[in-house]
Write an enzyme that holds these catalytic residues in place. Structure first.
Site, short mmCIF file in Angstrom:
data_model
loop_
_atom_site.label_atom_id
_atom_site.label_comp_id
_atom_site.label_asym_id
_atom_site.label_seq_id
_atom_site.Cartn_x
_atom_site.Cartn_y
_atom_site.Cartn_z
N ASN A 22 2.03 0.18 -6.47
CA ASN A 22 0.81 -0.10 -5.71
C ASN A 22 1.12 -0.07 -4.23
O ASN A 22 2.24 -0.35 -3.83
CB ASN A 22 0.29 -1.49 -6.10
CG ASN A 22 -0.97 -1.87 -5.35
OD1 ASN A 22 -1.88 -1.05 -5.18
ND2 ASN A 22 -1.05 -3.11 -4.88
N LEU A 37 -5.10 -5.51 -13.18
CA LEU A 37 -4.74 -5.11 -14.55
C LEU A 37 -4.13 -6.30 -15.29
O LEU A 37 -3.44 -7.13 -14.69
CB LEU A 37 -3.75 -3.94 -14.50
CG LEU A 37 -4.33 -2.65 -13.90
CD1 LEU A 37 -3.20 -1.66 -13.55
CD2 LEU A 37 -5.33 -1.98 -14.85
N MET A 52 -9.41 -1.77 -7.14
CA MET A 52 -9.85 -3.14 -6.91
C MET A 52 -9.90 -4.03 -8.15
O MET A 52 -10.39 -5.16 -8.08
CB MET A 52 -11.23 -3.14 -6.22
CG MET A 52 -11.24 -2.45 -4.87
SD MET A 52 -10.01 -3.12 -3.72
CE MET A 52 -10.84 -4.63 -3.24
N HIS A 103 -0.10 -1.81 -0.67
CA HIS A 103 -0.83 -3.00 -0.22
C HIS A 103 -0.77 -3.07 1.31
O HIS A 103 0.30 -2.88 1.90
CB HIS A 103 -0.18 -4.25 -0.83
CG HIS A 103 -0.91 -5.50 -0.49
ND1 HIS A 103 -2.08 -5.87 -1.11
CD2 HIS A 103 -0.66 -6.45 0.45
CE1 HIS A 103 -2.51 -7.01 -0.59
NE2 HIS A 103 -1.67 -7.38 0.35
N GLY A 150 -10.32 6.70 -1.12
CA GLY A 150 -9.34 7.62 -1.70
C GLY A 150 -8.51 8.39 -0.69
O GLY A 150 -7.98 9.46 -1.02
C1 GRF Z 1 -5.59 0.84 1.51
O1 GRF Z 1 -5.51 0.12 2.71
C2 GRF Z 1 -4.67 0.25 0.47
O2 GRF Z 1 -3.51 -0.27 0.99
C3 GRF Z 1 -5.52 -0.85 -0.10
O3 GRF Z 1 -6.82 -0.31 -0.13
C4 GRF Z 1 -6.96 0.71 0.86
C5 GRF Z 1 -7.38 1.94 0.14
O4 GRF Z 1 -7.70 2.98 1.02
N1 GRF Z 1 -5.00 -1.30 -1.35
P1 GRF Z 1 -7.98 4.44 0.45
O5 GRF Z 1 -9.04 4.30 -0.65
O6 GRF Z 1 -6.71 4.99 -0.08
O7 GRF Z 1 -8.53 5.22 1.62
#
Ligand code: GRF
Length: 192
Positions: free
Chosen positions: A112, A98, A95, A114, A20
């Site tokens: 989102n 949807l 994770m 990524h 998070g």
């Molecule tokens: C990030 O690298 C994001 O791009 C990917 O998952 C990771 C999440 O990190 N989808 P966090 O939970 O925000 O620290």
């Protein structure tokens, strides 16, 4: 997407599954006067998500939805978001994929982040793949969510150089730092 008037912030939910750090960063951003969004809800698919602690820390509502029965769960999420008058969804390390049905209900209202320079490396293990392929650069992308995984329209990207000594862990850390700049910047770009 309508522009923000500056008077009322756009009620937003952040979906997480893990640490998070993007959530925390978005919460901090949302508290700034210039932010077009307010974070009113945090949703996770697991109560093990470390990021849920930020709900308590910042006094934001949190809800955990178990995705075992995806269709029912998504219907419940939809009804809950409606009830809470949430109109914008930020996925941040969420994770679960949807369904088309859910995404269509929020067309153009789900974004989102990524950790790759999309369209390169959709899906998981982006850093490992960039290193194995000896790429010179990687980075992060904020994009709209459409019905194909990591394929929606790109809003903004940030590049990061990959050094010979980089491991997937060091690269992940470098990219995460950039993510924390890119996510708020992308929201400003959408509603600016
Ligand atoms: C990030 O690298 C994001 O791009 C990917 O998952 C990771 C999440 O990190 N989808 P966090 O939970 O925000 O620290």
């Amino acid at each position: 997407m309508e522009k923000s008037t500056g008077l009322k912030k756009i009620k937003t939910v952040v979906f997480i599954s893990g640490a998070g750090s993007n959530l925390k960063n978005l919460i901090k951003f949302s508290k700034k006067k210039k932010s077009p969004i307010s974070i009113n809800l945090i949703i996770s698919n697991t109560n093990k998500a470390k990021g849920l602690k930020y709900a308590n820390q910042f006094k934001i509502k949190k809800k955990i939805f178990n995705f075992k029965k995806k269709n029912t769960t998504e219907e419940n999420i939809f009804l809950y978001l409606k009830k809470e008058k949430i109109s914008f969804i930020c996925l941040a390390g969420f994770m679960k994929v949807l369904s088309k049905n859910f995404i269509k209900k929020f067309d153009g209202k789900i974004i989102n982040i990524h950790p790759s320079l999309l369209p390169k490396y959709k899906g998981l293990n982006t850093h490992e793949r960039a290193i194995i392929n000896k790429d010179k650069f990687s980075g992060c992308t904020v994009h709209y969510v459409n019905t194909k995984l990591d394929s929606g329209k790109i809003i903004m990207q940030k590049k990061v150089r990959i050094l010979p000594k980089d491991t997937s862990l060091s690269l992940a850390k470098k990219i995460l730092k950039k993510e924390h700049k890119l996510y708020p910047a992308s929201i400003m770009k959408i509603f600016g």
